[in-house]
Design a protein around this motif. Structure first.
Motif, PDB file in Angstrom:
ATOM      1  N   LYS A  79      -3.155   6.747  -5.800  1.00 26.12           N
ATOM      2  CA  LYS A  79      -4.145   6.330  -4.797  1.00 26.12           C
ATOM      3  C   LYS A  79      -5.379   5.664  -5.416  1.00 26.12           C
ATOM      4  O   LYS A  79      -6.030   4.845  -4.780  1.00 26.12           O
ATOM      5  CB  LYS A  79      -4.590   7.537  -3.964  1.00 26.12           C
ATOM      6  CG  LYS A  79      -3.527   8.066  -3.017  1.00 26.12           C
ATOM      7  CD  LYS A  79      -4.118   9.090  -2.058  1.00 26.12           C
ATOM      8  CE  LYS A  79      -4.580  10.329  -2.775  1.00 26.12           C
ATOM      9  NZ  LYS A  79      -5.088  11.355  -1.825  1.00 26.12           N
ATOM     10  N   SER A  80      -5.693   6.010  -6.652  1.00 30.12           N
ATOM     11  CA  SER A  80      -6.881   5.449  -7.310  1.00 30.12           C
ATOM     12  C   SER A  80      -6.558   4.170  -8.084  1.00 30.12           C
ATOM     13  O   SER A  80      -7.372   3.720  -8.892  1.00 30.12           O
ATOM     14  CB  SER A  80      -7.484   6.483  -8.264  1.00 30.12           C
ATOM     15  OG  SER A  80      -6.565   6.804  -9.307  1.00 30.12           O
TER      16      SER A  80
ATOM     17  N   TYR B  89       0.814  -1.213   0.000  1.00 32.71           N
ATOM     18  CA  TYR B  89       0.000   0.000   0.000  1.00 32.71           C
ATOM     19  C   TYR B  89       0.852   1.269   0.000  1.00 32.71           C
ATOM     20  O   TYR B  89       0.400   2.324  -0.458  1.00 32.71           O
ATOM     21  CB  TYR B  89      -0.935   0.012   1.218  1.00 32.71           C
ATOM     22  CG  TYR B  89      -2.111  -0.920   1.101  1.00 32.71           C
ATOM     23  CD1 TYR B  89      -2.805  -1.068  -0.100  1.00 32.71           C
ATOM     24  CD2 TYR B  89      -2.547  -1.665   2.202  1.00 32.71           C
ATOM     25  CE1 TYR B  89      -3.889  -1.928  -0.200  1.00 32.71           C
ATOM     26  CE2 TYR B  89      -3.631  -2.517   2.116  1.00 32.71           C
ATOM     27  CZ  TYR B  89      -4.304  -2.657   0.905  1.00 32.71           C
ATOM     28  OH  TYR B  89      -5.385  -3.511   0.815  1.00 32.71           O
ATOM     29  N   THR B  90       2.073   1.179   0.515  1.00 29.56           N
ATOM     30  CA  THR B  90       2.915   2.386   0.517  1.00 29.56           C
ATOM     31  C   THR B  90       3.193   2.864  -0.902  1.00 29.56           C
ATOM     32  O   THR B  90       3.233   4.070  -1.162  1.00 29.56           O
ATOM     33  CB  THR B  90       4.251   2.134   1.251  1.00 29.56           C
ATOM     34  OG1 THR B  90       5.015   1.153   0.546  1.00 29.56           O
ATOM     35  CG2 THR B  90       4.026   1.694   2.685  1.00 29.56           C
ATOM     36  N   PHE B  91       3.364   1.931  -1.823  1.00 33.90           N
ATOM     37  CA  PHE B  91       3.638   2.298  -3.219  1.00 33.90           C
ATOM     38  C   PHE B  91       2.402   2.878  -3.891  1.00 33.90           C
ATOM     39  O   PHE B  91       2.496   3.819  -4.681  1.00 33.90           O
ATOM     40  CB  PHE B  91       4.147   1.079  -3.985  1.00 33.90           C
ATOM     41  CG  PHE B  91       5.521   0.648  -3.574  1.00 33.90           C
ATOM     42  CD1 PHE B  91       6.640   1.161  -4.197  1.00 33.90           C
ATOM     43  CD2 PHE B  91       5.695  -0.244  -2.530  1.00 33.90           C
ATOM     44  CE1 PHE B  91       7.919   0.777  -3.801  1.00 33.90           C
ATOM     45  CE2 PHE B  91       6.964  -0.639  -2.128  1.00 33.90           C
ATOM     46  CZ  PHE B  91       8.070  -0.124  -2.762  1.00 33.90           C
ATOM     47  N   VAL B  92       1.253   2.313  -3.558  1.00 33.28           N
ATOM     48  CA  VAL B  92       0.004   2.837  -4.107  1.00 33.28           C
ATOM     49  C   VAL B  92      -0.256   4.237  -3.560  1.00 33.28           C
ATOM     50  O   VAL B  92      -0.647   5.148  -4.294  1.00 33.28           O
ATOM     51  CB  VAL B  92      -1.171   1.900  -3.774  1.00 33.28           C
ATOM     52  CG1 VAL B  92      -2.478   2.464  -4.330  1.00 33.28           C
ATOM     53  CG2 VAL B  92      -0.927   0.509  -4.355  1.00 33.28           C
ATOM     54  N   ALA B  93      -0.012   4.414  -2.265  1.00 31.33           N
ATOM     55  CA  ALA B  93      -0.219   5.726  -1.640  1.00 31.33           C
ATOM     56  C   ALA B  93       0.739   6.763  -2.199  1.00 31.33           C
ATOM     57  O   ALA B  93       0.402   7.945  -2.297  1.00 31.33           O
ATOM     58  CB  ALA B  93      -0.049   5.614  -0.130  1.00 31.33           C
TER      59      ALA B  93
ATOM     60  N   ASP C  70       0.626   9.665   5.281  1.00 30.73           N
ATOM     61  CA  ASP C  70      -0.626  10.414   5.449  1.00 30.73           C
ATOM     62  C   ASP C  70      -1.673   9.947   4.439  1.00 30.73           C
ATOM     63  O   ASP C  70      -2.871   9.867   4.763  1.00 30.73           O
ATOM     64  CB  ASP C  70      -0.366  11.916   5.289  1.00 30.73           C
ATOM     65  CG  ASP C  70       0.441  12.489   6.445  1.00 30.73           C
ATOM     66  OD1 ASP C  70       0.535  11.820   7.490  1.00 30.73           O
ATOM     67  OD2 ASP C  70       0.989  13.602   6.287  1.00 30.73           O
ATOM     68  N   ASN C  71      -1.256   9.658   3.231  1.00 32.81           N
ATOM     69  CA  ASN C  71      -2.184   9.129   2.231  1.00 32.81           C
ATOM     70  C   ASN C  71      -2.729   7.764   2.644  1.00 32.81           C
ATOM     71  O   ASN C  71      -3.906   7.445   2.405  1.00 32.81           O
ATOM     72  CB  ASN C  71      -1.499   9.004   0.872  1.00 32.81           C
ATOM     73  CG  ASN C  71      -1.463  10.329   0.121  1.00 32.81           C
ATOM     74  OD1 ASN C  71      -2.118  11.291   0.503  1.00 32.81           O
ATOM     75  ND2 ASN C  71      -0.691  10.377  -0.951  1.00 32.81           N
ATOM     76  N   MET C  72      -1.885   6.959   3.263  1.00 33.24           N
ATOM     77  CA  MET C  72      -2.346   5.644   3.728  1.00 33.24           C
ATOM     78  C   MET C  72      -3.414   5.793   4.802  1.00 33.24           C
ATOM     79  O   MET C  72      -4.406   5.050   4.813  1.00 33.24           O
ATOM     80  CB  MET C  72      -1.158   4.842   4.261  1.00 33.24           C
ATOM     81  CG  MET C  72      -0.172   4.401   3.190  1.00 33.24           C
ATOM     82  SD  MET C  72       1.165   3.385   3.851  1.00 33.24           S
ATOM     83  CE  MET C  72       0.277   1.880   4.278  1.00 33.24           C
ATOM     84  N   VAL C  73      -3.233   6.731   5.710  1.00 33.09           N
ATOM     85  CA  VAL C  73      -4.248   6.990   6.737  1.00 33.09           C
ATOM     86  C   VAL C  73      -5.534   7.467   6.078  1.00 33.09           C
ATOM     87  O   VAL C  73      -6.635   7.022   6.422  1.00 33.09           O
ATOM     88  CB  VAL C  73      -3.735   8.031   7.754  1.00 33.09           C
ATOM     89  CG1 VAL C  73      -4.850   8.428   8.717  1.00 33.09           C
ATOM     90  CG2 VAL C  73      -2.540   7.483   8.517  1.00 33.09           C
ATOM     91  N   GLU C  74      -5.400   8.363   5.113  1.00 32.53           N
ATOM     92  CA  GLU C  74      -6.559   8.904   4.413  1.00 32.53           C
ATOM     93  C   GLU C  74      -7.354   7.822   3.692  1.00 32.53           C
ATOM     94  O   GLU C  74      -8.586   7.860   3.655  1.00 32.53           O
ATOM     95  CB  GLU C  74      -6.083   9.960   3.414  1.00 32.53           C
ATOM     96  CG  GLU C  74      -7.194  10.660   2.647  1.00 32.53           C
ATOM     97  CD  GLU C  74      -6.658  11.652   1.640  1.00 32.53           C
ATOM     98  OE1 GLU C  74      -7.233  11.743   0.531  1.00 32.53           O
ATOM     99  OE2 GLU C  74      -5.659  12.335   1.962  1.00 32.53           O
ATOM    100  N   GLU C  75      -6.652   6.838   3.144  1.00 36.78           N
ATOM    101  CA  GLU C  75      -7.313   5.755   2.411  1.00 36.78           C
ATOM    102  C   GLU C  75      -7.767   4.604   3.316  1.00 36.78           C
ATOM    103  O   GLU C  75      -8.372   3.656   2.837  1.00 36.78           O
ATOM    104  CB  GLU C  75      -6.376   5.210   1.331  1.00 36.78           C
ATOM    105  CG  GLU C  75      -6.017   6.195   0.232  1.00 36.78           C
ATOM    106  CD  GLU C  75      -7.232   6.624  -0.576  1.00 36.78           C
ATOM    107  OE1 GLU C  75      -8.094   5.760  -0.845  1.00 36.78           O
ATOM    108  OE2 GLU C  75      -7.324   7.823  -0.918  1.00 36.78           O
ATOM    109  N   GLY C  76      -7.448   4.702   4.599  1.00 38.61           N
ATOM    110  CA  GLY C  76      -7.856   3.653   5.524  1.00 38.61           C
ATOM    111  C   GLY C  76      -6.937   2.454   5.542  1.00 38.61           C
ATOM    112  O   GLY C  76      -7.302   1.387   6.048  1.00 38.61           O
TER     113      GLY C  76
END
Length: 797
Positions: free
Chosen positions: A155-156, A147-151, A297-303
């Protein structure tokens, strides 16, 4: 005129020009008829009326009518729809024509070749290009790490169709317009580029990337695409793929990576070399930390990560890199700088991002010839060993283990980097001390302040022009005043808290008097000072224009300072040091720009600063190590010493007419790599610019420079063309033993390169200050400044 004629006239001239009624009447003289068109009589009859209707109305109403008929909303809508249909048709044809290529990863790996690096004489210096790649299954990578790479990148990713239309359109437009590459590609697009295509930035490649990405997204699962992406990306340190990167940066397998470590690797992909913590500048470290925070922060935002876990995370600093074969000694520093400068050119010329440029350089079969001169390089390494490293003993003095040296030598006429010293060994100290910008250049910045004063025709607070002969108050901790006489809240201490009283700018430069240049900087205007610093080659874009900068508190590297002083040596024409002579590749050509640029300060200004800096060598802080060096064989020398606050760095940057060299010593904790003080190193009470740095400089330069070269100076100021004169000090100087600055010595009157108008005394100065005042004292007591006449023949010398 009948109705038919009226209609024809109306068609020719527009409705407004057509006459409502007309009648021919004889002229007053009984000659030509006058035809009335509308309410205006037109001589010449009906033919004239027709010409008038066509000419008059046609130029105005008819012209506008034609434009309206040409650009009707129906035609414009039809044209737009037509273009859209053509574009759709072309894309459909392209979609049908372009297929997903065969597996290209193996072919790309096979095509990767070692880069060959050569000395300036063509002899081979090094080969670099060992491939480090290991493919791992996605199940071997922790889910949170994926998920770190996706974030970080997309993100989409799990919901898109493989392309980002806005990002792709922006990329195509930028490529067509030559504005440079921007982000916006999806993970699928980046995977396609890595696996099937190349890094080149062309419209055709981008269109292929888009089509293939759409097809790949339909034929492959998201997990397979993500696995392909993280296994084919370049992470720096010759590592391709997440497994190789995990080992290179953290010494673990991919399945043992933590989320924090994964976020660093994901952040690294944006600029691998720039973001490599162990080699990054302070700016690079700030950028990668910001990117790391962005990912989490993006990971937190995406859950994908809880806030509690996010708050508990600390930045995971990677370990030191393992040495690469063939890059021992100074070679690794050469290769790193050459790669960086080549990447810079690819980014400018081919509109690549930093990441794309690195991928286009590393392991791509380049033949890069450097400007490094083998003889000069050997002499520089010999000088560092003889004057520094042989005198350091970490067993006797713990501080000796914390001393780092860096140096760069540049030809001022060509901009070539002819010698470079990055550290004791690339295997032992990964960061190049020649290019690092995290230490203060200290008083080596003072010549920039003087250059700004001269370039801006600045005046003192009392309205006197600032020259080499202007008198300033050299009292230590003297409050700096603005043009209104108000305190600016800055009162710097001189070296050893020495008070000099009223002294000339020349003497202030010789003795490196902080209080004088602090006041001068405010007199000039700190914005002007920083602007000139930028023109000369210093990186001051993010620096504040405040009085404290007069002490050289911004970061700078030996290579950067060598460029600044080379510009002075080159009479004000900008010198941007280049280590690359040529860069050749079988599939692309890169033009290496001329390191010599435009005139950034006037010749007279540059030459005046050079003239003043000869006094620092012959009559100031570099006198012992440079001017009186037994190896000096008549060389003409200009230069400046510098020692930063708390003795964390010490410098000597100097030049002869044919060569510029900057030497810096840096206190760096052996274990933590934090900046540390150098007091006691090498058995010296304090490490000063006039000590080890100047000694290294002299041992190197006096073995490689021309002895008969002279400065061709267009100036009537400074120690090179005038004897130095020092006014009577207003306060008695202390008798403290000098360290870097010979604070208790009376400067000599001896010019360095040209005969003075008056014959100066050749008597050596004594250690004690002269107490007898000169016969010609200023008629009034100076307050802040006075400009003196250049020659004072009646002085009691």
């Amino acid at each position: 005129m009948g109705r038919a004629e009226e209609r024809r006239a109306r068609q020719r001239g527009g409705r407004r020009a057509a006459p409502r009624r007309s009648e021919a009447t004889p002229s007053a003289a009984g000659g030509d008829a006058v035809t009335v068109v509308g309410s205006a009589p037109v001589p010449g009859g009906r033919a004239a009326a027709r010409r008038a209707a066509k000419g008059g109305a046609g130029k105005g109403g008819a012209g506008k009518g034609r434009i309206r008929r040409l650009f009707t909303w129906k035609k414009m809508l039809g044209t737009f729809l037509g273009i859209c249909l053509l574009g759709i048709g072309a894309f459909i044809a392209l979609y049908l024509y372009v297929d997903i290529p065969e597996d290209n990863a193996a072919a790309q790996a096979a095509q990767r070749q070692s880069n060959v690096y050569k000395y300036s004489d063509g002899s081979t210096l090094a080969r670099d290009g060992e491939i480090n790649r290991e493919i791992v299954d996605l199940t071997k990578v922790p889910k949170e790490v994926r998920y770190t790479f996706v974030a970080a990148e997309n993100k989409s990713f799990y919901n898109d169709n493989g392309i980002d239309l806005k990002g792709t359109a922006r990329g195509l437009l930028n490529t067509v317009m030559g504005k440079g590459a921007q982000g916006g590609s999806t993970i699928t697009q980046q995977y396609v580029k890595n696996y099937y295509l190349s890094q080149e930035q062309t419209v055709s490649r981008k269109l292929k990337e888009m089509v293939i990405s759409l097809k790949v997204d339909r034929q492959m699962s998201k997990d397979d695409i993500l696995a392909g992406y993280i296994n084919t990306s370049y992470y720096g340190r010759s590592a391709y793929g997440i497994q190789a990167a995990a080992q290179a940066y953290y010494g673990v397998d991919a399945d043992r990576l933590s989320v924090a470590q994964g976020a660093y690797l994901a952040a690294l992909l944006q600029a691998p070399s720039q973001y490599d913590w162990q080699a990054a500048s302070e700016t690079g470290k700030k950028l990668v930390q910001a990117r790391w925070n962005y990912v989490l922060d993006n990971m937190v935002e995406e859950g994908w990560l809880s806030k509690a876990d996010r708050q508990d995370m600390t930045f995971p600093k990677p370990r030191e890199p393992k040495p690469a074969a063939g890059l021992e000694g100074q070679k690794g520093y050469f290769v790193a700088l050459a790669n960086r400068q080549l990447e810079d050119q690819l980014m400018k010329q081919q509109s690549l991002t930093r990441s794309q440029a690195e991928a286009a350089v590393v392991d791509q079969g380049w033949t890069i010839t450097l400007n490094i001169d083998k003889k000069k390089q050997a002499q520089l390494e010999k000088a560092v060993k003889a004057q520094l490293t042989s005198k350091l003993d970490a067993k006797k003095r713990k501080v000796d283990a914390d001393i780092q040296a860096g140096a760069a030598s540049v030809d001022p006429k060509t901009g070539k980097v002819v010698a470079l010293y990055g550290g004791v060994d690339y295997f032992k100290h990964y960061t190049s001390n020649a290019t690092r910008t995290d230490y203060q250049p200290a008083s080596t910045f003072k010549p920039v302040i003087l250059a700004a004063a001269l370039e801006e025709n600045a005046e003192t607070r009392s309205g006197k022009p600032i020259t080499a002969n202007t008198i300033y108050d050299g009292t230590s901790k003297r409050q700096v005043l603005d043009s209104n006489g108000d305190k600016v809240g800055f009162a710097p201490e001189n070296e050893d808290d020495e008070n000099y009283g009223d002294i000339t700018v020349q003497t202030a430069m010789n003795k490196s008097v902080n209080s004088v240049f602090a006041q001068m900087g405010v007199d000039v205007g700190m914005k002007n000072v920083m602007d000139v610093a930028g023109k000369l080659g210093m990186d001051v874009a993010d620096e504040q224009a405040v009085p404290a900068q007069t002490l050289g508190t911004m970061g700078a590297s030996p290579l950067q300072m060598a460029g600044v002083y080379a510009t002075l040596d080159n009479h004000g024409k900008k010198v941007t040091p280049s280590i690359i002579k040529t860069a050749e590749h079988n599939s692309q050509a890169v033009e290496i720009p001329n390191p010599i640029g435009e005139q950034v300060i006037s010749r007279e200004v540059a030459d005046t600063v050079t003239s003043v800096l000869t006094g620092v060598v012959d009559d100031g802080t570099a006198r012992k190590s440079v001017a009186n060096n037994p190896k000096r064989d008549g060389q003409k020398v200009a230069g400046k010493t510098g020692t930063s606050d708390d003795n964390k760095s010490a410098w000597f940057t100097g030049y002869t007419p044919d060569l510029v060299t900057s030497v810096g010593l840096f206190g760096e904790d052996e274990k933590t790599h934090a900046q540390t003080k150098m007091y006691g190193a090498g058995g010296e009470v304090r490490v000063n610019g006039g000590g080890f740095p100047a000694e290294i400089w002299a041992a190197y330069m006096f073995g490689v420079t021309k002895t008969n070269a002279k400065f061709d100076l267009d100036t009537d100021q400074g120690a090179a063309v005038q004897p130095t004169w020092t006014p009577t000090p207003t306060q008695e100087p202390t008798t403290q033993e000098p360290t870097e600055e010979p604070t208790t010595q009376k400067p000599t009157e001896t010019p360095t390169t040209e005969e003075p108008t008056e014959t100066p005394t050749t008597e050596e100065p004594t250690d004690e200050p002269t107490t007898e005042p000169p016969t010609d004292e200023p008629t009034t007591e100076p307050t802040d400044d006075i400009t003196l006449d250049p020659v004072r023949p009646n002085d009691d010398r």
